[in-house]
Scaffold this motif. Structure first.
Motif, short mmCIF file in Angstrom:
data_model
loop_
_atom_site.label_atom_id
_atom_site.label_comp_id
_atom_site.label_asym_id
_atom_site.label_seq_id
_atom_site.Cartn_x
_atom_site.Cartn_y
_atom_site.Cartn_z
N LEU A 1 63.98 77.24 83.39
CA LEU A 1 65.12 76.88 82.57
C LEU A 1 65.12 75.39 82.25
O LEU A 1 64.70 74.56 83.06
CB LEU A 1 66.42 77.26 83.26
CG LEU A 1 66.60 78.75 83.52
CD1 LEU A 1 67.92 79.00 84.23
CD2 LEU A 1 66.55 79.53 82.23
N ARG B 1 67.05 79.00 76.05
CA ARG B 1 67.54 78.37 77.26
C ARG B 1 66.42 77.67 78.02
O ARG B 1 66.67 76.94 78.95
CB ARG B 1 68.18 79.41 78.16
CG ARG B 1 69.46 79.98 77.56
CD ARG B 1 70.14 80.92 78.48
NE ARG B 1 70.56 80.24 79.68
CZ ARG B 1 70.62 80.83 80.87
NH1 ARG B 1 70.28 82.08 81.01
NH2 ARG B 1 71.01 80.15 81.92
N ARG B 2 65.21 77.91 77.62
CA ARG B 2 64.07 77.34 78.33
C ARG B 2 63.50 76.12 77.63
O ARG B 2 62.70 75.41 78.21
CB ARG B 2 62.99 78.39 78.48
CG ARG B 2 63.44 79.55 79.31
CD ARG B 2 62.37 80.56 79.45
NE ARG B 2 62.84 81.67 80.26
CZ ARG B 2 62.10 82.68 80.62
NH1 ARG B 2 60.85 82.74 80.24
NH2 ARG B 2 62.59 83.65 81.35
#
Length: 189
Positions: free
Chosen positions: A166, A40-41
């Protein structure tokens, strides 16, 4: 009394009541939809360390149309599928560097009737012809303009240093900076 107090609070094999977790650990419960991790990063290991790559689709004058964020270890050609579908009007030619030299990309460009101006990699067995004059324009004009565009975006400290953890929040900052970049051209017109 001493023997009884030692076991207070322990169930010693008795059946526990139903709980929302299968294991008693600090993880989210199963089926919560929450996933943790670097996916997600958009961060990944590369030669420079733990970084990310920002891929840009731009007009011939170097004005950005779309961005795609990948981990630092991802190849450039992985961003092609996400970026090529975004423009409303199909381009006449696709100018890119050797990182986008893949047979699948070339086949997709032929299917879309877009001219591929991508030099072949040095380890390619069959040399591929491309429009060298058009590619020289990319190296002289467009590449410098795209480098300048990235320089303008990196004036914003949040983009240059990537404080956001994020990927979505980082891309939001990139889009805000791009809007500021585009306002200069819209206001001048």
């Amino acid at each position: 009394m001493g023997g009884r107090c030692r076991n207070v609070g322990r169930d010693h094999g008795r059946q526990r009541p139903l709980q929302h977790r299968q294991h008693h650990s600090p993880r989210p419960r199963l089926g919560s939809g929450r996933k943790r991790g670097t996916h997600r990063r958009a961060l990944g290991r590369s030669r420079g360390g733990f970084t990310s790559k920002l891929h840009c689709l731009a007009y011939a004058l170097g004005r950005p149309v779309a961005f795609h964020l990948t981990g630092g270890e991802a190849a450039d050609c992985k961003a092609y599928d996400d970026l090529i579908d975004l423009p409303e009007q199909a381009p006449d030619a696709f100018l890119a560097d050797k990182g986008y030299d893949a047979d699948a990309i070339r086949a997709d460009l032929v299917e879309r009737k877009i001219k591929a101006v991508i030099p072949g990699r040095s380890n390619r067995r069959v040399k591929i012809e491309y429009d060298r004059a058009l590619y020289k324009q990319r190296n002289r004009k467009q590449r410098n303009q795209i480098d300048r565009m990235f320089g303008q975006l990196k004036i914003n400290r949040a983009i240059a240093t990537r404080y956001d953890q994020l990927a979505n929040s980082y891309l939001d900052m990139v889009h805000l900076a791009t809007a500021r970049y585009w306002i200069k051209f819209v206001h001048a017109a």
